[in-house]
Structure formats: structure tokens, C-alpha cells
Design a protein around this motif. Structure first.
Motif, PDB file in Angstrom:
ATOM      1  N   THR A   1       0.817  -1.205   0.000  1.00 22.93           N
ATOM      2  CA  THR A   1       0.000   0.000   0.000  1.00 22.93           C
ATOM      3  C   THR A   1       0.853   1.259   0.000  1.00 22.93           C
ATOM      4  O   THR A   1       0.536   2.236  -0.690  1.00 22.93           O
ATOM      5  CB  THR A   1      -0.920   0.009   1.234  1.00 22.93           C
ATOM      6  OG1 THR A   1      -1.655  -1.214   1.281  1.00 22.93           O
ATOM      7  CG2 THR A   1      -1.903   1.156   1.168  1.00 22.93           C
ATOM      8  N   THR A   2       1.945   1.239   0.742  1.00 21.85           N
ATOM      9  CA  THR A   2       2.833   2.413   0.783  1.00 21.85           C
ATOM     10  C   THR A   2       3.461   2.663  -0.584  1.00 21.85           C
ATOM     11  O   THR A   2       3.531   3.809  -1.054  1.00 21.85           O
ATOM     12  CB  THR A   2       3.931   2.212   1.835  1.00 21.85           C
ATOM     13  OG1 THR A   2       3.320   1.986   3.116  1.00 21.85           O
ATOM     14  CG2 THR A   2       4.825   3.431   1.923  1.00 21.85           C
TER      15      THR A   2
ATOM     16  N   ALA B   1       0.761   3.966  -2.860  1.00 20.56           N
ATOM     17  CA  ALA B   1       0.330   5.306  -2.442  1.00 20.56           C
ATOM     18  C   ALA B   1       1.308   6.375  -2.902  1.00 20.56           C
ATOM     19  O   ALA B   1       0.908   7.447  -3.362  1.00 20.56           O
ATOM     20  CB  ALA B   1       0.171   5.351  -0.926  1.00 20.56           C
TER      21      ALA B   1
ATOM     22  N   CYS C   1       1.196   6.735  -6.878  1.00 20.76           N
ATOM     23  CA  CYS C   1      -0.093   7.320  -7.266  1.00 20.76           C
ATOM     24  C   CYS C   1      -0.164   8.794  -6.874  1.00 20.76           C
ATOM     25  O   CYS C   1      -0.680   9.625  -7.634  1.00 20.76           O
ATOM     26  CB  CYS C   1      -1.240   6.555  -6.612  1.00 20.76           C
ATOM     27  SG  CYS C   1      -1.576   4.943  -7.347  1.00 20.76           S
TER      28      CYS C   1
ATOM     29  N   ALA D   1      -1.823   0.189  -8.473  1.00 21.12           N
ATOM     30  CA  ALA D   1      -2.788   0.316  -7.380  1.00 21.12           C
ATOM     31  C   ALA D   1      -3.958  -0.655  -7.487  1.00 21.12           C
ATOM     32  O   ALA D   1      -4.774  -0.747  -6.565  1.00 21.12           O
ATOM     33  CB  ALA D   1      -3.330   1.744  -7.330  1.00 21.12           C
TER      34      ALA D   1
ATOM     35  N   MET E   1      -7.023   7.113  -5.227  1.00 25.06           N
ATOM     36  CA  MET E   1      -5.591   7.201  -4.943  1.00 25.06           C
ATOM     37  C   MET E   1      -4.876   8.059  -5.977  1.00 25.06           C
ATOM     38  O   MET E   1      -3.794   8.600  -5.712  1.00 25.06           O
ATOM     39  CB  MET E   1      -4.971   5.802  -4.914  1.00 25.06           C
ATOM     40  CG  MET E   1      -5.451   4.935  -3.770  1.00 25.06           C
ATOM     41  SD  MET E   1      -4.479   3.430  -3.566  1.00 25.06           S
ATOM     42  CE  MET E   1      -2.985   4.065  -2.829  1.00 25.06           C
TER      43      MET E   1
ATOM     44  N   SER F   1      -0.104  10.736   1.467  1.00 22.05           N
ATOM     45  CA  SER F   1      -0.769   9.530   0.985  1.00 22.05           C
ATOM     46  C   SER F   1      -0.253   8.282   1.678  1.00 22.05           C
ATOM     47  O   SER F   1      -1.031   7.390   2.037  1.00 22.05           O
ATOM     48  CB  SER F   1      -0.578   9.418  -0.536  1.00 22.05           C
ATOM     49  OG  SER F   1      -1.241   8.290  -1.047  1.00 22.05           O
TER      50      SER F   1
ATOM     51  N   SER G   1      -2.461   5.878   4.043  1.00 23.63           N
ATOM     52  CA  SER G   1      -2.621   4.484   3.640  1.00 23.63           C
ATOM     53  C   SER G   1      -2.266   3.528   4.770  1.00 23.63           C
ATOM     54  O   SER G   1      -2.999   2.566   5.043  1.00 23.63           O
ATOM     55  CB  SER G   1      -1.762   4.203   2.408  1.00 23.63           C
ATOM     56  OG  SER G   1      -2.154   5.004   1.322  1.00 23.63           O
TER      57      SER G   1
ATOM     58  N   VAL H   1      -8.589   2.853   3.599  1.00 24.60           N
ATOM     59  CA  VAL H   1      -7.465   3.633   3.070  1.00 24.60           C
ATOM     60  C   VAL H   1      -7.991   4.884   2.367  1.00 24.60           C
ATOM     61  O   VAL H   1      -7.518   6.003   2.603  1.00 24.60           O
ATOM     62  CB  VAL H   1      -6.622   2.781   2.102  1.00 24.60           C
ATOM     63  CG1 VAL H   1      -5.663   3.669   1.300  1.00 24.60           C
ATOM     64  CG2 VAL H   1      -5.834   1.721   2.869  1.00 24.60           C
TER      65      VAL H   1
ATOM     66  N   GLN I   1      -7.847   8.999   3.426  1.00 21.62           N
ATOM     67  CA  GLN I   1      -7.377  10.011   2.480  1.00 21.62           C
ATOM     68  C   GLN I   1      -8.448  11.086   2.252  1.00 21.62           C
ATOM     69  O   GLN I   1      -8.134  12.283   2.191  1.00 21.62           O
ATOM     70  CB  GLN I   1      -6.999   9.367   1.140  1.00 21.62           C
ATOM     71  CG  GLN I   1      -5.735   8.542   1.198  1.00 21.62           C
ATOM     72  CD  GLN I   1      -5.249   8.137  -0.179  1.00 21.62           C
ATOM     73  OE1 GLN I   1      -5.900   8.385  -1.187  1.00 21.62           O
ATOM     74  NE2 GLN I   1      -4.095   7.489  -0.234  1.00 21.62           N
TER      75      GLN I   1
END
Length: 286
Positions: free
Chosen positions: A8-9, A12, A15, A178, A190, A216, A220, A238, A242
């Protein structure tokens, strides 16, 4: 959980970087189109035993090409072309899912499956993200000039057509990064929310390129941890975190916050129009 946080990092950050340019160029709807159009490519890749990313990339580029062709060869404007292409391809993907006999629940492509990411998926996402990140960093000056003033970019020898195509290609690539994190429905969030949030927090583009990915990534990881403690949908949380960050920036940004601007207007003394000032002077003279 470790793989989920790492994946996810990575998604993120890349994106969020791309979202800075999408917000400036006004291509939010294009991001929505590409992220939805990759669905049939994922299903077809599953049918032939190919990597999901390959099918998604092919259909991402196909969507961009179709939108450009419809826009350039007919009277249909770009926003209508985007709506036609992405809804049709997304519907095709849903139909393919419904008729495809599968041992795998393909609906996770629609809604994401962060906690089901394997080591191979993590490596694949990291490799694609590294490519997108490297291209964005190498071409950041050209892309920034294109976003602000395509005419000036052309005047100094750059090709706006090439830069636009490059940005669309990176959009397709980043959508694939993503895809397995939040699914095709939430990918657009995202790709848009981090850039829009950073846009409210600063007037300097180079600062946007720092604020957006940092914010982000923090949101996330927070969303993943909340999903663990709340036993709720990871992808949805997530994006919800955001969105909450954007709401805070919208209200309390030091320069563009709604409440800050409202307080400034209340403190500012009302200015009288020249006509009213003349009338007051005349009345005083009488």
C-alpha cells in the motif's frame, strides 16, 4: 499485514506523485476512465494464465488509444469519449467475470484485496512502481511545463503530444500498480485525492511533489491499521482516511482553507464604493 503495508505504501507514493500532474492538467476523469477500463484485461489475463498486470496494461493503453481516436476522428468531445470508452470496457469486464468459470474469486479485482497480496505480487507492484517513479522524476520538469503551459513547451522545442501520451501511459501503468491494493473502483481516489489535498496546502509545485506522497503514505498505513483493529474493508478505509485528510485541508488549510478564508473576510473592514463615498461627502457638505 507487513506485505499489505509495504504494498500500500509503494502504491500510495507513486499514485500521489502522478496525481499532482493529473490535478494540474484537469485529467481526473481520465484517471477514472483508465482505472475502470483495465478490468476486462485482468479477466482475460486470468483466462490465458498470464500475469494480471500484463492484461491490465494492454487494456489501459487500449482505453487511452480509443479515447484519443474517438476525440480526434469525430464530433464527440473528450469528456463524452471518456465516458463511452470507460463504461463500455468496465461493463465488458463485469460480463466476463460473470461468465468465467473460476476457482478464484475475481471480484477482488473490483474491490481490492490488500491482505491477500503475495510475495510475487509485491515484487511485481514494486517493479512497476519503480518504473513509473523513475520516469516521473526524470521527466518532471518537462511534464510540469506541459501541465502549466503546453504552448510554451512547444515553443522551446518540447512535444506536447509526446508529453501528453507519456502522462497517459504513466497513468495506465500506475493504475495497474494500485489495482491489487484498492481495486479498480477505488483506484481513481488514490490517483486524485493526494494531489488535490496537496494543492490546497501549498502554492509551490515542488512542495506538492513532497506533500502528496508523504500524506498519501501516512493515510494508507493508517487505513490498513484501522482495518485491522476494526475488522473492516482495508481498501475502503485507506480511501476514507485520504478523503478525511482532504476534508481537513479543505476546511483548515492556512492559505486556501474554507474556514480560514471566511475568518479573513470577517476581519477585513468593508470597503465603501466610490459612489457611496461621494454621496457621504456631499451630505457632509450640506
Amino acid at each position: 499485514m507487513v506485505r499489505a503495508i509495504m504494498t500500500t505504501t509503494i502504491a500510495a507514493v507513486v499514485c500521489a506523485l502522478l496525481s499532482c500532474w493529473l490535478v494540474l492538467t484537469g485529467w481526473s476523469l481520465m484517471g477514472d476512465a483508465v482505472s475502470h477500463a483495465v478490468l476486462p484485461g485482468v479477466v482475460l489475463a486470468y483466462l490465458v494464465g498470464a500475469p494480471f498486470a500484463l492484461g491490465a496494461l494492454i487494456f489501459g493503453f487500449l482505453a487511452v488509444a480509443l479515447i484519443g481516436a474517438i476525440r480526434d476522428t469525430s464530433r464527440v468531445k473528450e469528456d463524452a469519449a471518456i465516458g463511452i470508452v470507460f463504461t463500455t470496457l468496465f461493463a465488458l469486464g463485469l460480463v466476463l467475470i460473470s461468465v468465467t468459470p473460476s476457482q478464484t474469486d475475481l471480484t477482488h479485482i473490483v474491490f481490492g484485496n490488500i491482505l491477500g497480496v503475495s510475495d510475487a505480487d509485491l515484487l511485481q507492484i514494486a517493479a512497476l512502481a519503480a518504473i513509473a517513479f523513475a520516469v516521473l522524476m526524470v521527466k518532471r520538469r518537462d511534464l510540469t511545463l506541459y501541465a502549466f503551459d503546453p504552448t510554451h513547451a512547444h515553443a522551446i522545442g518540447l512535444s506536447p503530444r509526446f508529453l501528453g501520451a507519456l502522462l497517459l501511459g504513466l497513468l495506465a501503468l500506475t493504475s495497474v500498480v494500485a489495482l491489487q491494493v484498492v481495486g479498480v473502483i477505488l483506484v481513481v481516489a488514490m490517483l486524485i485525492i493526494p494531489g488535490a489535498t496537496a494543492y490546497l496546502l501549498t502554492n509551490r509545485f515542488h512542495r506538492m511533489l513532497i506533500i502528496a506522497p508523504v500524506l498519501s503514505a501516512v493515510c494508507s498505513v493508517t487505513g490498513i491499521l484501522l482495518s485491522y483493529w476494526m475488522d473492516a474493508a482495508s481498501g475502503g478505509l485507506v480511501i476514507l482516511v485520504q478523503g478525511s485528510a482532504f476534508a481537513l485541508a479543505y476546511l483548515f488549510s492556512p492559505t486556501h482553507g474554507l474556514l480560514v478564508r471566511g475568518a479573513g473576510r470577517r476581519r477585513r473592514p468593508a470597503r465603501r464604493s466610490p459612489a457611496s463615498a461621494t454621496a457621504s461627502g456631499s451630505a457632509a457638505g450640506l
